[in-house]
Design an enzyme around this catalytic site. Structure first.
Site, PDB file in Angstrom:
ATOM      1  N   ASP A 181       0.919  -1.134   0.000  1.00  6.50           N
ATOM      2  CA  ASP A 181       0.000   0.000   0.000  1.00  6.50           C
ATOM      3  C   ASP A 181       0.954   1.177   0.000  1.00  6.50           C
ATOM      4  O   ASP A 181       1.546   1.514   1.029  1.00  6.50           O
ATOM      5  CB  ASP A 181      -0.868   0.004   1.263  1.00  6.50           C
ATOM      6  CG  ASP A 181      -1.883   1.125   1.201  1.00  6.50           C
ATOM      7  OD1 ASP A 181      -1.481   2.261   0.893  1.00  6.50           O
ATOM      8  OD2 ASP A 181      -3.071   0.879   1.437  1.00  6.50           O
ATOM      9  N   HIS A 182       1.151   1.788  -1.165  1.00  3.31           N
ATOM     10  CA  HIS A 182       2.291   2.712  -1.252  1.00  3.31           C
ATOM     11  C   HIS A 182       2.143   3.928  -0.335  1.00  3.31           C
ATOM     12  O   HIS A 182       3.114   4.589  -0.021  1.00  3.31           O
ATOM     13  CB  HIS A 182       2.594   3.100  -2.706  1.00  3.31           C
ATOM     14  CG  HIS A 182       1.678   4.136  -3.291  1.00  3.31           C
ATOM     15  ND1 HIS A 182       0.470   3.833  -3.817  1.00  3.31           N
ATOM     16  CD2 HIS A 182       1.819   5.472  -3.415  1.00  3.31           C
ATOM     17  CE1 HIS A 182      -0.105   4.939  -4.265  1.00  3.31           C
ATOM     18  NE2 HIS A 182       0.697   5.962  -4.030  1.00  3.31           N
ATOM     19  N   HIS A 244      -5.608   2.990   0.898  1.00 10.52           N
ATOM     20  CA  HIS A 244      -4.820   4.146   1.358  1.00 10.52           C
ATOM     21  C   HIS A 244      -5.485   4.944   2.482  1.00 10.52           C
ATOM     22  O   HIS A 244      -4.874   5.213   3.517  1.00 10.52           O
ATOM     23  CB  HIS A 244      -4.558   5.099   0.193  1.00 10.52           C
ATOM     24  CG  HIS A 244      -3.972   4.449  -1.026  1.00 10.52           C
ATOM     25  ND1 HIS A 244      -3.070   3.416  -0.965  1.00 10.52           N
ATOM     26  CD2 HIS A 244      -4.154   4.684  -2.353  1.00 10.52           C
ATOM     27  CE1 HIS A 244      -2.725   3.056  -2.194  1.00 10.52           C
ATOM     28  NE2 HIS A 244      -3.371   3.804  -3.053  1.00 10.52           N
TER      29      HIS A 244
HETATM   30  C1  BG6 Z   1      -3.103   4.632  -6.650  1.00 11.05           C
HETATM   31  C2  BG6 Z   1      -4.449   4.737  -7.308  1.00 11.05           C
HETATM   32  O1  BG6 Z   1      -3.077   3.590  -5.732  1.00 11.05           O
HETATM   33  O2  BG6 Z   1      -2.822   5.858  -5.984  1.00 11.05           O
HETATM   34  C3  BG6 Z   1      -4.492   5.911  -8.268  1.00 11.05           C
HETATM   35  O3  BG6 Z   1      -4.715   3.543  -8.011  1.00 11.05           O
HETATM   36  C4  BG6 Z   1      -4.081   7.173  -7.585  1.00 11.05           C
HETATM   37  O4  BG6 Z   1      -5.779   6.061  -8.848  1.00 11.05           O
HETATM   38  C5  BG6 Z   1      -2.759   6.978  -6.844  1.00 11.05           C
HETATM   39  O5  BG6 Z   1      -3.935   8.173  -8.578  1.00 11.05           O
HETATM   40  C6  BG6 Z   1      -2.422   8.190  -6.006  1.00 11.05           C
HETATM   41  O6  BG6 Z   1      -1.149   8.024  -5.478  1.00 11.05           O
HETATM   42  P1  BG6 Z   1      -0.251   9.278  -5.080  1.00 11.05           P
HETATM   43  O7  BG6 Z   1       0.963   8.686  -4.479  1.00 11.05           O
HETATM   44  O8  BG6 Z   1      -0.009  10.051  -6.337  1.00 11.05           O
HETATM   45  O9  BG6 Z   1      -1.084  10.062  -4.112  1.00 11.05           O
END
Ligand code: BG6
Length: 506
Positions: A181-182, A244
């Site tokens: 979950d980045h 997230h």
């Molecule tokens: C991803 C989603 O997990 O996270 C995307 O699938 C989204 O739709 C992205 O744009 C947002 O990540 P960050 O790091 O740019 O906030």
């Protein structure tokens, strides 16, 4: 021999967007910082046909385009570690040459059995690939550890997530599975833990006695871009909230872990998920709002509506905006509402957690422009990463009028300190075997369970309306009704942490 000094890193879906935008630039950055094992080989695997050289050339451009570190002097040395093989993911026969290729690389580079398999593929393959790997013994850890990294979404709903879990756990142990979950890899999300648990001043206030409500926003100004096909099967609730936003909410709400051991932190996150008050079917309408962006103009540019985007059904009822009100039924949070919202094509890209403190019990002064309480702690995840405290101060001059002022810290003030990307951090942790910042099966299942009533209700348009909102606005106005209390509104954050308001610069 140090058992951690060698590694084969296999990326499934190596010709895809994630590999070039995030994974390879992050691995290069680790390479420059000498954080990769000494004996290292990356093997890209995809359907497309490339030679090693073609793959290297493509990855060189990707590193330059999506640079995570300024030093580009080692690109040539790095790409010598890159290799490529083509593979049909669902065809068992093609896994045999894959295994042979891995064994050959090991032999050539004197690498032991340590292997990471990164699944950067469509989610429909998350069950098949690990099963195929196991069928040829590539889950066997006698000659070195084997780990699988799985991107989200883990399942499509509770039922499919349970099915996927059962399928994976047939051949792999939970400790071998790293569910990415980045958001957990973002420096500022981790700082939420540090802010809470390294500062004695916050803990006494961090509960129902002093906190009025918690607001979490993750807004994006972009639309679905080229991902219409994927997004149609997902929508904002599955794409952002299930993973997230709930993870970030859990970190804001959890109890202090007893240590930094992976199990300790993840247990506390799980306890929060287990304490989420179930949303009753009849309450979905009032506790969850969904919307979809419609065509509009932003800075005089025409912007298409979601239904006009590439790969999107012209009658689609997929939500591009979701807002939720929920409660965490435990001693700390009893009665404190949590409001979360996320959406595409909102006015700006911003993610923040805002702790709204209760007003003083008796207000002595005239309020000036301030509303109910002047105290907010804004933890800005991105951009202009930092922390801001809002508090009341006397407006200079006659009388006792109160105005709200800011005290802020911006990460950008830490000159010379680079913020590593989420992928860099998570890839590094997975190599070290540290699963603290990865989601455990039970967490994922609890999150699906919590959202099930909303998912079920949203299947049916006449049970819960899908509101349109013009691209470039803060989502459907109906989301204001979630809050119920007329003295409170959603915040209107700006790009710059220190500003807010509906008309601020975006
Ligand atoms: C991803 C989603 O997990 O996270 C995307 O699938 C989204 O739709 C992205 O744009 C947002 O990540 P960050 O790091 O740019 O906030």
């Amino acid at each position: 021999m140090n058992e951690n000094d060698s590694l084969i890193y296999v990326i499934f879906g190596a010709s895809g967007d994630l590999t070039k935008r995030k994974l390879v630039p992050a691995l290069y950055s680790l390479f420059v910082q000498k954080l990769l094992p000494e004996k290292f080989a990356l093997l890209g695997a995809s359907r497309s046909q490339f030679t090693d050289d073609e793959f290297r050339t493509a990855m060189k451009s990707a590193i330059l385009e999506f640079k995570e570190i300024d030093d580009t002097s080692e690109i040539e040395a790095f790409v010598q570690h890159l290799h490529y093989t083509s593979l049909k993911f669902d065809d068992g026969v093609t896994y045999v040459p894959l295994k042979e290729r891995i064994e050959k690389l090991r032999e050539q580079k004197n690498i032991n059995g340590n292997t990471i398999f990164y699944l950067s593929t469509p989610p429909s393959l998350y069950g098949i690939i690990p099963q195929q790997l196991a069928s040829i013994g590539l889950n066997n850890q006698t000659d070195g550890w084997k780990r699988i990294i799985i991107e989200k979404p883990f399942g499509y709903d509770l039922e499919s997530a349970i099915q996927l879990k059962d399928q994976l756990l047939c051949d792999w142990a939970e400790e071998q599975l790293f569910r990415i979950d980045h958001y957990l890899g973002k420096e500022t999300v981790q700082n939420l833990l540090v802010t809470r648990f390294s500062n004695g001043i916050f803990e006494p206030l961090w509960n129902r006695n002093y906190i009025h409500h918690v607001e979490i926003t993750s807004a994006e100004s972009i639309g679905v871009e080229q991902r219409g096909g994927y997004y149609e099967t997902s929508g904002a609730l599955r794409d952002m909230v299930q993973n997230h936003l709930l993870q970030v909410a859990a970190i804001a709400a959890m109890e202090s872990p007893s240590s930094l051991e992976p199990g300790a932190i993840r247990n506390e996150i799980l306890k929060v998920f287990q304490s989420l008050r179930p949303i009753r079917k009849e309450d979905v309408k009032t506790n969850a709002i969904r919307g979809q962006y419609v065509a509009s103009h932003i800075k005089n540019e025409p912007i298409p509506g979601y239904r006009e985007e590439e790969g999107v059904n012209p009658n689609s009822v997929t939500e591009t905006y979701a807002a939720l009100k929920f409660y965490i039924d435990n001693w700390r949070w009893g009665g404190v509402p949590f409001y979360i919202r996320t959406g595409k094509r909102l006015p700006t890209r911003v993610m923040e957690v805002v702790i709204h403190f209760k007003a003083t019990p008796h207000f002595l002064f005239s309020r000036g422009t301030q509303n109910n309480s002047s105290n907010q702690l804004v933890i800005r995840i991105q951009p202009d990463e930092g922390i801001l405290l809002k508090f009341g101060m006397k407006t200079p001059g006659a009388g006792f009028e109160v105005q709200t002022v800011n005290m802020d810290f911006h990460y950008s003030d830490l000159a010379h300190q680079r913020i590593p990307s989420a992928y860099e951090r998570l890839i590094y942790d997975s190599i070290k075997g540290d699963s603290t910042l990865f989601a455990r099966t039970e967490e994922v299942l609890e999150a699906w369970k919590f959202l099930s009533p909303v998912i079920d209700c949203w299947k049916n348009e006449h049970e819960a309306p899908l509101y349109g909102y013009p691209a470039g606005t803060w989502g459907p106005e109906n989301a204001d009704d979630l809050i119920g209390d007329k003295k409170i509104t959603w915040r209107y954050p700006c790009k710059n942490l220190s500003n807010d308001g509906i008309y601020c610069e975006l």
